[in-house]
Design an enzyme around this catalytic site. Structure first.
Site, PDB file in Angstrom:
ATOM      1  N   ASP A  57       2.462 -18.827   2.117  1.00  0.00           N
ATOM      2  CA  ASP A  57       3.356 -17.960   1.351  1.00  0.00           C
ATOM      3  C   ASP A  57       2.671 -17.616   0.032  1.00  0.00           C
ATOM      4  OD1 ASP A  57       5.452 -17.089  -0.413  1.00  0.00           O
ATOM      5  OD2 ASP A  57       6.888 -17.943   1.012  1.00  0.00           O
ATOM      6  N   THR A  95       8.265 -12.378  -4.040  1.00  0.00           N
ATOM      7  CA  THR A  95       7.048 -12.082  -3.269  1.00  0.00           C
ATOM      8  C   THR A  95       6.314 -10.895  -3.872  1.00  0.00           C
ATOM      9  OG1 THR A  95       7.855 -12.985  -1.186  1.00  0.00           O
ATOM     10  CG2 THR A  95       6.211 -11.259  -1.025  1.00  0.00           C
ATOM     11  N   ARG A 109     -10.817 -13.034 -11.459  1.00  0.00           N
ATOM     12  CA  ARG A 109     -11.772 -14.154 -11.316  1.00  0.00           C
ATOM     13  C   ARG A 109     -13.094 -13.684 -10.706  1.00  0.00           C
ATOM     14  NH1 ARG A 109     -10.212 -18.116  -6.588  1.00  0.00           N
ATOM     15  NH2 ARG A 109     -11.141 -16.415  -5.399  1.00  0.00           N
ATOM     16  N   TYR A 148      13.836  -4.969  -3.661  1.00  0.00           N
ATOM     17  CA  TYR A 148      12.561  -4.380  -3.234  1.00  0.00           C
ATOM     18  C   TYR A 148      12.064  -3.386  -4.284  1.00  0.00           C
ATOM     19  CZ  TYR A 148       9.266  -1.912  -0.110  1.00  0.00           C
ATOM     20  OH  TYR A 148       8.148  -1.341   0.467  1.00  0.00           O
ATOM     21  N   THR A 178       5.735   5.021   6.683  1.00  0.00           N
ATOM     22  CA  THR A 178       4.587   4.992   7.588  1.00  0.00           C
ATOM     23  C   THR A 178       4.964   4.203   8.843  1.00  0.00           C
ATOM     24  OG1 THR A 178       3.166   5.074   5.652  1.00  0.00           O
ATOM     25  CG2 THR A 178       2.130   4.393   7.702  1.00  0.00           C
TER      26      THR A 178
HETATM   27  P1  NAD Z   1       5.461  -5.597   7.359  1.00  0.00           P
HETATM   28  O1  NAD Z   1       6.783  -6.244   7.090  1.00  0.00           O
HETATM   29  O2  NAD Z   1       5.040  -5.392   8.761  1.00  0.00           O
HETATM   30  O3  NAD Z   1       4.298  -6.404   6.624  1.00  0.00           O
HETATM   31  C1  NAD Z   1       4.489  -7.226   5.504  1.00  0.00           C
HETATM   32  C2  NAD Z   1       3.747  -8.533   5.744  1.00  0.00           C
HETATM   33  O4  NAD Z   1       3.865  -9.367   4.584  1.00  0.00           O
HETATM   34  C3  NAD Z   1       4.332  -9.312   6.920  1.00  0.00           C
HETATM   35  O5  NAD Z   1       3.306  -9.724   7.784  1.00  0.00           O
HETATM   36  C4  NAD Z   1       5.018 -10.497   6.252  1.00  0.00           C
HETATM   37  O6  NAD Z   1       5.084 -11.631   7.094  1.00  0.00           O
HETATM   38  C5  NAD Z   1       4.150 -10.691   5.027  1.00  0.00           C
HETATM   39  N1  NAD Z   1       4.843 -11.395   3.940  1.00  0.00           N
HETATM   40  C6  NAD Z   1       6.070 -11.137   3.434  1.00  0.00           C
HETATM   41  N2  NAD Z   1       6.354 -12.000   2.458  1.00  0.00           N
HETATM   42  C7  NAD Z   1       5.277 -12.825   2.331  1.00  0.00           C
HETATM   43  C8  NAD Z   1       4.993 -13.942   1.507  1.00  0.00           C
HETATM   44  N3  NAD Z   1       5.846 -14.371   0.570  1.00  0.00           N
HETATM   45  N4  NAD Z   1       3.800 -14.559   1.663  1.00  0.00           N
HETATM   46  C9  NAD Z   1       2.923 -14.143   2.606  1.00  0.00           C
HETATM   47  N5  NAD Z   1       3.151 -13.099   3.417  1.00  0.00           N
HETATM   48  C10 NAD Z   1       4.319 -12.439   3.288  1.00  0.00           C
HETATM   49  O7  NAD Z   1       5.500  -4.215   6.575  1.00  0.00           O
HETATM   50  P2  NAD Z   1       4.387  -3.100   6.393  1.00  0.00           P
HETATM   51  O8  NAD Z   1       5.031  -1.811   6.718  1.00  0.00           O
HETATM   52  O9  NAD Z   1       3.140  -3.473   7.071  1.00  0.00           O
HETATM   53  O10 NAD Z   1       4.183  -3.126   4.817  1.00  0.00           O
HETATM   54  C11 NAD Z   1       3.002  -3.635   4.199  1.00  0.00           C
HETATM   55  C12 NAD Z   1       3.045  -3.321   2.712  1.00  0.00           C
HETATM   56  O11 NAD Z   1       3.089  -1.900   2.520  1.00  0.00           O
HETATM   57  C13 NAD Z   1       4.257  -3.910   1.985  1.00  0.00           C
HETATM   58  O12 NAD Z   1       3.864  -4.349   0.711  1.00  0.00           O
HETATM   59  C14 NAD Z   1       5.179  -2.721   1.863  1.00  0.00           C
HETATM   60  O13 NAD Z   1       6.044  -2.833   0.757  1.00  0.00           O
HETATM   61  C15 NAD Z   1       4.197  -1.566   1.706  1.00  0.00           C
HETATM   62  N6  NAD Z   1       4.805  -0.295   2.116  1.00  0.00           N
HETATM   63  C16 NAD Z   1       4.943   0.001   3.443  1.00  0.00           C
HETATM   64  C17 NAD Z   1       5.563   1.194   3.790  1.00  0.00           C
HETATM   65  C18 NAD Z   1       5.716   1.627   5.225  1.00  0.00           C
HETATM   66  O14 NAD Z   1       6.349   2.652   5.460  1.00  0.00           O
HETATM   67  N7  NAD Z   1       5.192   0.934   6.215  1.00  0.00           N
HETATM   68  C19 NAD Z   1       6.050   2.060   2.800  1.00  0.00           C
HETATM   69  C20 NAD Z   1       5.912   1.679   1.472  1.00  0.00           C
HETATM   70  C21 NAD Z   1       5.277   0.508   1.125  1.00  0.00           C
END
Ligand code: NAD
Ligand code: UDP
Length: 329
Positions: A57, A95, A109, A148, A178
């Site tokens: 985490d 997070t 670093r 969020y 996306t």
């Molecule tokens: P996703 O939920 O598939 O991926 C997020 C990943 O982060 C997951 O694998 C989850 O297990 C991990 N995670 C969450 N909390 C965690 C923690 N405390 N420690 C370690 N791992 C943790 O979503 P995604 O669509 O792949 O999004 C990836 C990033 O892109 C995110 O930061 C999201 O906010 C950003 N984002 C995505 C979109 C989209 O449309 N897909 C849009 C805007 C922003």
């Protein structure tokens, strides 16, 4: 060989990014607590000797727990689907903030380049349409989406201040909706929901009357933008954003094609004519943005980038993935 750290590396976007980096010859360390990510997302490259998975985490790690030096750091860890971030709101805010702080401290670093995955949610329920980077947004601080939205807004502030205070070589991407293969079938976001519902002949759940809009980007276009952005030198980044009157390097990436949610539901059914699913209307969650469409002028200018995959083409590939992996297996 260059070494990259990808937090959220087992998620939808993170796992695609790991695959791209490995394909380019990078050594990759992915960190993920598997909240919304899966080990299955890693299977295609888990055996690659250049790949290491750390199940942890990001709120519980210190920079010393991750052995560098890293050349590039990608800060993606954070649940992104409203259903999942709202299920654990306090964890989501922490997070977002502590996850980017960890990445910033590692980049500081190691003298690494950092890319932070920000979001179109920075703009909240936008007052200006389409959204461009100078827009400060219209965000509720105490609603169900705030964990969020505000977490991501503070994360942007931390990146901007690490650049000003410590001269970290960082950049931010405001990602607009996306989608694509490797989204979790229970992710809860609209495209995976509609596709799974249509494939299972279940009701297609439209929240509200379906007149709200979104702009949908296929994942490959986004990963290409990440890689192009990461390749830009710090001096070029600085002068570009200063010339554009932005206090820190932040660009939108998204596909400007704008669709109502009802039109998306109809398009999904058009591509699956054998489905017997019907459209049903459910209550609209509070603070659900009414419109969303990116202005991508800056990304075009800085990266010579624009999305290439139209919605219909991306949907066909996404449908094929969900059919193969989650219906016919
Ligand atoms: P996703 O939920 O598939 O991926 C997020 C990943 O982060 C997951 O694998 C989850 O297990 C991990 N995670 C969450 N909390 C965690 C923690 N405390 N420690 C370690 N791992 C943790 O979503 P995604 O669509 O792949 O999004 C990836 C990033 O892109 C995110 O930061 C999201 O906010 C950003 N984002 C995505 C979109 C989209 O449309 N897909 C849009 C805007 C922003
Ligand atoms: N939505 C919907 N049905 C669903 C899931 C989502 O109508 O099964 C709507 C949601 O209310 C929003 C849009 O689709 O207006 C996009 O939702 P998503 O959760 O994908 O992402 P958001 O852009 O809201 O973060």
């Amino acid at each position: 060989m260059k070494k990259a750290l990808v937090t959220g590396g087992a998620g939808f976007l993170g796992s695609h990014l790991c695959e791209r980096l490995l394909g380019e010859g990078y050594e990759v360390v992915a960190v993920d607590n598997l909240y919304t990510g899966t080990r299955e997302n890693l299977t295609a490259f888990a055996a690659n000797p250049g790949f290491t998975f750390v199940e942890a985490d990001v709120t519980e790690l210190a920079p010393g727990d991750l052995t560098g030096p890293f050349d590039e750091v990608y800060a993606l860890a954070c649940p992104a689907s409203p259903a999942h971030y709202q299920a654990r709101p306090i964890f989501t805010t922490l997070t977002s903030i502590q996850g980017v702080l960890l990445c910033l401290d590692i980049a500081r670093r190691d003298g690494a380049r950092l890319l932070h995955a920000s979001t179109s949610e920075i703009y909240g329920d936008p007052l200006v349409h389409p959204q461009e980077e100078h827009n400060w947004g219209n965000v509720n601080t105490i609603g169900i989406r705030s964990c969020y939205d505000e977490g991501k807004r503070v994360a942007e502030t931390l990146v901007a201040d690490y650049i000003r205070v410590y001269d970290v070589d960082a950049r931010m991407v405001r990602i607009f909706n996306t989608y694509g293969p490797k989204m979790h079938p229970q992710d809860g976001r609209v495209i995976s929901n509609f596709v799974m519902q249509a494939l299972r002949n279940e009701d297609i759940t439209i929240y509200g009357d379906g007149s709200q809009t979104r702009s949908f980007q296929y994942f490959e276009d986004l990963i290409t933008a990440f890689r192009k952005y990461m390749a830009v030198e710090k001096s070029v980044i600085r002068s570009f954003f200063t010339a554009h009157g932005l206090g820190a390097p932040v660009i939108n990436t998204g596909n400007p094609g704008e669709y109502t949610i009802r039109a998306l539901a109809e398009k999904t059914l058009e591509l699956l004519p054998e489905s017997t699913s019907k459209l049903v209307f459910k209550p609209l969650p509070s603070d659900d943005p009414k419109k969303r469409k990116p202005d991508i002028t800056l990304a075009k200018e800085l990266l010579d980038w624009e999305p290439k995959v139209p919605l219909a083409e991306g949907l066909v590939k996404t449908i094929a993935y969900f059919r193969d992996r989650h219906i016919n297996r």
